[in-house]
Design a protein around this motif. Structure first.
Motif, PDB file in Angstrom:
ATOM      1  N   CYS A   1      50.054  16.163  -0.577  1.00  0.00           N
ATOM      2  CA  CYS A   1      50.262  15.099   0.398  1.00  0.00           C
ATOM      3  C   CYS A   1      49.224  15.247   1.500  1.00  0.00           C
ATOM      4  O   CYS A   1      48.720  16.341   1.748  1.00  0.00           O
ATOM      5  N   SER A   2      48.937  14.180   2.201  1.00  0.00           N
ATOM      6  CA  SER A   2      47.969  14.227   3.296  1.00  0.00           C
ATOM      7  C   SER A   2      48.466  15.056   4.472  1.00  0.00           C
ATOM      8  O   SER A   2      47.693  15.413   5.357  1.00  0.00           O
ATOM      9  N   CYS A   3      49.750  15.411   4.492  1.00  0.00           N
ATOM     10  CA  CYS A   3      50.287  16.248   5.566  1.00  0.00           C
ATOM     11  C   CYS A   3      49.922  17.725   5.369  1.00  0.00           C
ATOM     12  O   CYS A   3      50.167  18.544   6.243  1.00  0.00           O
ATOM     13  N   GLY A   4      49.351  18.065   4.218  1.00  0.00           N
ATOM     14  CA  GLY A   4      48.966  19.444   3.955  1.00  0.00           C
ATOM     15  C   GLY A   4      49.768  20.099   2.843  1.00  0.00           C
ATOM     16  O   GLY A   4      49.441  21.194   2.403  1.00  0.00           O
ATOM     17  N   ARG A   5      50.783  19.457   2.378  1.00  0.00           N
ATOM     18  CA  ARG A   5      51.588  19.984   1.269  1.00  0.00           C
ATOM     19  C   ARG A   5      50.703  20.078   0.029  1.00  0.00           C
ATOM     20  O   ARG A   5      49.991  19.144  -0.322  1.00  0.00           O
ATOM     21  N   ASP A   6      50.749  21.223  -0.654  1.00  0.00           N
ATOM     22  CA  ASP A   6      49.943  21.439  -1.856  1.00  0.00           C
ATOM     23  C   ASP A   6      50.642  22.467  -2.733  1.00  0.00           C
ATOM     24  O   ASP A   6      50.534  23.658  -2.500  1.00  0.00           O
ATOM     25  N   LEU A   7      51.417  21.992  -3.721  1.00  0.00           N
ATOM     26  CA  LEU A   7      52.215  22.871  -4.567  1.00  0.00           C
ATOM     27  C   LEU A   7      51.878  22.657  -6.035  1.00  0.00           C
ATOM     28  O   LEU A   7      51.542  21.549  -6.441  1.00  0.00           O
TER      29      LEU A   7
ATOM     30  N   HIS B   1      60.403  15.087  -0.586  1.00  0.00           N
ATOM     31  CA  HIS B   1      59.329  15.125   0.407  1.00  0.00           C
ATOM     32  C   HIS B   1      58.853  13.712   0.758  1.00  0.00           C
ATOM     33  O   HIS B   1      58.630  13.412   1.931  1.00  0.00           O
ATOM     34  N   ARG B   2      58.724  12.857  -0.229  1.00  0.00           N
ATOM     35  CA  ARG B   2      58.274  11.487   0.035  1.00  0.00           C
ATOM     36  C   ARG B   2      59.222  10.747   0.963  1.00  0.00           C
ATOM     37  O   ARG B   2      58.806   9.892   1.738  1.00  0.00           O
ATOM     38  N   ALA B   3      60.504  11.086   0.906  1.00  0.00           N
ATOM     39  CA  ALA B   3      61.485  10.428   1.764  1.00  0.00           C
ATOM     40  C   ALA B   3      61.519  11.025   3.162  1.00  0.00           C
ATOM     41  O   ALA B   3      62.013  10.393   4.094  1.00  0.00           O
ATOM     42  N   GLN B   4      60.986  12.242   3.344  1.00  0.00           N
ATOM     43  CA  GLN B   4      61.100  12.940   4.620  1.00  0.00           C
ATOM     44  C   GLN B   4      59.784  13.194   5.342  1.00  0.00           C
ATOM     45  O   GLN B   4      59.790  13.521   6.523  1.00  0.00           O
ATOM     46  N   CYS B   5      58.661  13.070   4.673  1.00  0.00           N
ATOM     47  CA  CYS B   5      57.367  13.398   5.277  1.00  0.00           C
ATOM     48  C   CYS B   5      57.093  12.486   6.475  1.00  0.00           C
ATOM     49  O   CYS B   5      57.144  11.257   6.358  1.00  0.00           O
ATOM     50  N   PRO B   6      56.780  13.061   7.636  1.00  0.00           N
ATOM     51  CA  PRO B   6      56.511  12.245   8.826  1.00  0.00           C
ATOM     52  C   PRO B   6      55.330  11.282   8.635  1.00  0.00           C
ATOM     53  O   PRO B   6      55.341  10.179   9.167  1.00  0.00           O
ATOM     54  N   LEU B   7      54.327  11.685   7.860  1.00  0.00           N
ATOM     55  CA  LEU B   7      53.176  10.805   7.647  1.00  0.00           C
ATOM     56  C   LEU B   7      53.530   9.613   6.760  1.00  0.00           C
ATOM     57  O   LEU B   7      52.931   8.547   6.889  1.00  0.00           O
ATOM     58  N   LEU B   8      54.497   9.788   5.883  1.00  0.00           N
ATOM     59  CA  LEU B   8      54.867   8.700   4.975  1.00  0.00           C
ATOM     60  C   LEU B   8      55.979   7.825   5.527  1.00  0.00           C
ATOM     61  O   LEU B   8      56.106   6.670   5.153  1.00  0.00           O
ATOM     62  N   THR B   9      56.802   8.370   6.405  1.00  0.00           N
ATOM     63  CA  THR B   9      57.948   7.608   6.917  1.00  0.00           C
ATOM     64  C   THR B   9      57.682   6.975   8.277  1.00  0.00           C
ATOM     65  O   THR B   9      58.470   6.171   8.732  1.00  0.00           O
ATOM     66  N   ARG B  10      56.591   7.317   8.913  1.00  0.00           N
ATOM     67  CA  ARG B  10      56.294   6.810  10.259  1.00  0.00           C
ATOM     68  C   ARG B  10      56.328   5.295  10.319  1.00  0.00           C
ATOM     69  O   ARG B  10      56.949   4.708  11.168  1.00  0.00           O
ATOM     70  N   GLY B  11      55.687   4.615   9.389  1.00  0.00           N
ATOM     71  CA  GLY B  11      55.667   3.155   9.385  1.00  0.00           C
ATOM     72  C   GLY B  11      56.982   2.537   8.981  1.00  0.00           C
ATOM     73  O   GLY B  11      57.317   1.441   9.391  1.00  0.00           O
ATOM     74  N   LYS B  12      57.760   3.254   8.176  1.00  0.00           N
ATOM     75  CA  LYS B  12      59.047   2.709   7.723  1.00  0.00           C
ATOM     76  C   LYS B  12      60.062   2.618   8.847  1.00  0.00           C
ATOM     77  O   LYS B  12      60.925   1.764   8.822  1.00  0.00           O
ATOM     78  N   GLU B  13      59.967   3.520   9.838  1.00  0.00           N
ATOM     79  CA  GLU B  13      60.917   3.509  10.944  1.00  0.00           C
ATOM     80  C   GLU B  13      60.790   2.236  11.773  1.00  0.00           C
ATOM     81  O   GLU B  13      61.768   1.713  12.285  1.00  0.00           O
ATOM     82  N   ALA B  14      59.583   1.734  11.900  1.00  0.00           N
ATOM     83  CA  ALA B  14      59.347   0.533  12.704  1.00  0.00           C
ATOM     84  C   ALA B  14      59.780  -0.735  11.975  1.00  0.00           C
ATOM     85  O   ALA B  14      60.066  -1.741  12.597  1.00  0.00           O
ATOM     86  N   ALA B  15      59.812  -0.679  10.682  1.00  0.00           N
ATOM     87  CA  ALA B  15      60.115  -1.885   9.901  1.00  0.00           C
ATOM     88  C   ALA B  15      61.578  -2.249   9.923  1.00  0.00           C
ATOM     89  O   ALA B  15      62.460  -1.650  10.303  1.00  0.00           O
TER      90      ALA B  15
END
Length: 57
Positions: A19-25, A43-57
């Protein structure tokens, strides 16, 4: 991003989750890949970089 591959017959399957947040497994074998896939979905449901835009919607 999640990439799962099996290089050929009777070969050990591998998976890579990053993920672009630095996760690499990485995971090797069917059971580890199943766990990594579940973890990747969470992780996709909780990552701050992925959920940031969803909170505003």
């Amino acid at each position: 991003m999640l990439h799962v591959g099996a290089p050929g017959r009777n070969a050990l399957p591998i998976a890579h989750s990053w993920c672009s947040c630095g996760r690499d497994l990485k995971a090797f074998g069917h059971q580890q890949i199943a766990r990594l896939t579940d973890d990747h979905t969470r992780h996709r449901a909780q990552c701050p970089l992925l959920t940031r835009g969803k909170e505003a919607a």
